[in-house]
Motif scaffolding. Structure first.
Motif, PDB file in Angstrom:
ATOM      1  N   ALA A  17      25.461  47.374  24.002  1.00 46.37           N
ATOM      2  CA  ALA A  17      25.167  48.561  24.806  1.00 46.37           C
ATOM      3  C   ALA A  17      25.310  49.831  23.984  1.00 46.37           C
ATOM      4  O   ALA A  17      26.015  49.875  22.978  1.00 46.37           O
ATOM      5  N   ASP A  18      24.632  50.846  24.451  1.00 49.44           N
ATOM      6  CA  ASP A  18      24.718  52.181  23.861  1.00 49.44           C
ATOM      7  C   ASP A  18      25.894  52.913  24.507  1.00 49.44           C
ATOM      8  O   ASP A  18      26.461  52.459  25.499  1.00 49.44           O
ATOM      9  N   TRP A  19      26.259  54.062  23.940  1.00 47.24           N
ATOM     10  CA  TRP A  19      27.391  54.856  24.440  1.00 47.24           C
ATOM     11  C   TRP A  19      26.973  56.276  24.811  1.00 47.24           C
ATOM     12  O   TRP A  19      27.571  57.240  24.341  1.00 47.24           O
ATOM     13  N   THR A  23      28.702  56.927  32.996  1.00 45.38           N
ATOM     14  CA  THR A  23      29.824  56.054  33.340  1.00 45.38           C
ATOM     15  C   THR A  23      29.612  54.689  32.688  1.00 45.38           C
ATOM     16  O   THR A  23      28.486  54.320  32.344  1.00 45.38           O
ATOM     17  N   ASP A  24      30.678  53.931  32.542  1.00 44.63           N
ATOM     18  CA  ASP A  24      30.596  52.611  31.911  1.00 44.63           C
ATOM     19  C   ASP A  24      29.575  51.725  32.624  1.00 44.63           C
ATOM     20  O   ASP A  24      28.787  51.027  31.978  1.00 44.63           O
ATOM     21  N   HIS A  25      29.555  51.737  33.924  1.00 45.25           N
ATOM     22  CA  HIS A  25      28.647  50.905  34.704  1.00 45.25           C
ATOM     23  C   HIS A  25      27.181  51.224  34.407  1.00 45.25           C
ATOM     24  O   HIS A  25      26.318  50.349  34.499  1.00 45.25           O
ATOM     25  N   GLU A  26      26.895  52.467  34.030  1.00 40.10           N
ATOM     26  CA  GLU A  26      25.514  52.918  33.825  1.00 40.10           C
ATOM     27  C   GLU A  26      25.052  52.864  32.368  1.00 40.10           C
ATOM     28  O   GLU A  26      23.942  53.281  32.057  1.00 40.10           O
ATOM     29  N   ARG A  27      25.887  52.324  31.456  1.00 38.51           N
ATOM     30  CA  ARG A  27      25.503  52.267  30.044  1.00 38.51           C
ATOM     31  C   ARG A  27      24.304  51.354  29.824  1.00 38.51           C
ATOM     32  O   ARG A  27      24.321  50.199  30.231  1.00 38.51           O
ATOM     33  N   PRO A  28      23.261  51.847  29.148  1.00 40.75           N
ATOM     34  CA  PRO A  28      22.078  51.027  28.863  1.00 40.75           C
ATOM     35  C   PRO A  28      22.269  50.236  27.568  1.00 40.75           C
ATOM     36  O   PRO A  28      23.244  50.438  26.828  1.00 40.75           O
ATOM     37  N   LEU A  29      21.317  49.377  27.286  1.00 43.08           N
ATOM     38  CA  LEU A  29      21.340  48.646  26.022  1.00 43.08           C
ATOM     39  C   LEU A  29      20.960  49.559  24.864  1.00 43.08           C
ATOM     40  O   LEU A  29      20.135  50.462  25.008  1.00 43.08           O
ATOM     41  N   THR A  58      25.868  43.957  38.289  1.00 46.43           N
ATOM     42  CA  THR A  58      25.017  45.097  38.646  1.00 46.43           C
ATOM     43  C   THR A  58      25.010  46.190  37.582  1.00 46.43           C
ATOM     44  O   THR A  58      24.237  47.138  37.686  1.00 46.43           O
ATOM     45  N   ALA A  59      25.825  46.067  36.546  1.00 45.86           N
ATOM     46  CA  ALA A  59      25.852  47.082  35.486  1.00 45.86           C
ATOM     47  C   ALA A  59      24.486  47.154  34.798  1.00 45.86           C
ATOM     48  O   ALA A  59      23.795  46.135  34.647  1.00 45.86           O
ATOM     49  N   VAL A  60      24.102  48.344  34.378  1.00 49.46           N
ATOM     50  CA  VAL A  60      22.784  48.551  33.768  1.00 49.46           C
ATOM     51  C   VAL A  60      22.588  47.634  32.566  1.00 49.46           C
ATOM     52  O   VAL A  60      21.535  46.993  32.425  1.00 49.46           O
ATOM     53  N   ARG A  61      23.569  47.518  31.682  1.00 55.60           N
ATOM     54  CA  ARG A  61      23.398  46.726  30.463  1.00 55.60           C
ATOM     55  C   ARG A  61      23.213  45.235  30.743  1.00 55.60           C
ATOM     56  O   ARG A  61      22.503  44.550  30.021  1.00 55.60           O
TER      57      ARG A  61
END
Length: 172
Positions: A17-19, A23-29, A58-61
């Motif tokens: 994942a990217d940084w 929020t942590d839950h919304e971090r994309p790849l 359900t997290a984005v990543r």
């Protein structure tokens, strides 16, 4: 389907994942994660794991990891996005898997560490070939997966009942 037939579980950690400032839950790849997710999907197809059901955090990543990996499959399995997977402990993941309908024989769970690695360790009573050594040696880096098998119903899944059949992690 008989509950006596062996069942397989693929424990699949989300890809890198990217940084960004979310929020942590919304971090994309990250770009590397997108590449590794595709390679992991091809590897799952190559080893012949015909997934019946996908349980995905359900997290984005994790959603992005699964969307990219499943694109490699000849047929998309039923996918359930489950918020209980995010930040779940191995015990919570076992409880979730215990709810799986018995008509699902091959299940992939796409989640996060430390829960995914802990679950692989806890469920594996034994390992085939060098799969256990490889998993212990590499840990569970992003995009890694473990394939486990056990006999019985999903309600009977508990620590030590499974055999680690395969383990894969992307090249470092």
């Amino acid at each position: 389907m008989s509950v006596a037939e062996p069942r397989r579980i693929v424990l699949f950690r989300h890809a890198k994942a990217d940084w960004p400032q979310v929020t942590d839950h919304e971090r994309p790849l990250a770009e590397r994660g997108r590449m590794d997710a595709a390679v992991a999907g091809r590897r799952l197809v190559d080893i012949g794991v015909p997934i019946d059901l996908a349980l995905c955090s359900t997290a984005v990543r994790t959603r992005e990891t699964w969307k990219i990996a499943v694109h490699e499959f000849p047929q998309r399995p039923k996918t359930v996005y489950e918020e209980r997977i995010y930040e779940a402990s191995p015990g919570e993941l076992i409880a979730l898997l215990n709810e799986t309908p018995d008509d699902a024989r091959e299940v992939v769970l796409i989640g996060h560490n430390p829960g995914i690695q802990g679950l692989a360790d806890i469920l594996s009573g034994q390992a085939e070939g060098d799969a256990g050594e490889r998993m212990r040696g590499r840990g569970f880096p992003a995009a890694a997966f473990a394939v486990l098998s056990f006999d019985g119903s999903w309600k009977s899944l508990e620590p030590g009942v499974a055999t680690l059949l395969d383990y894969w992690a992307p090249a470092e």
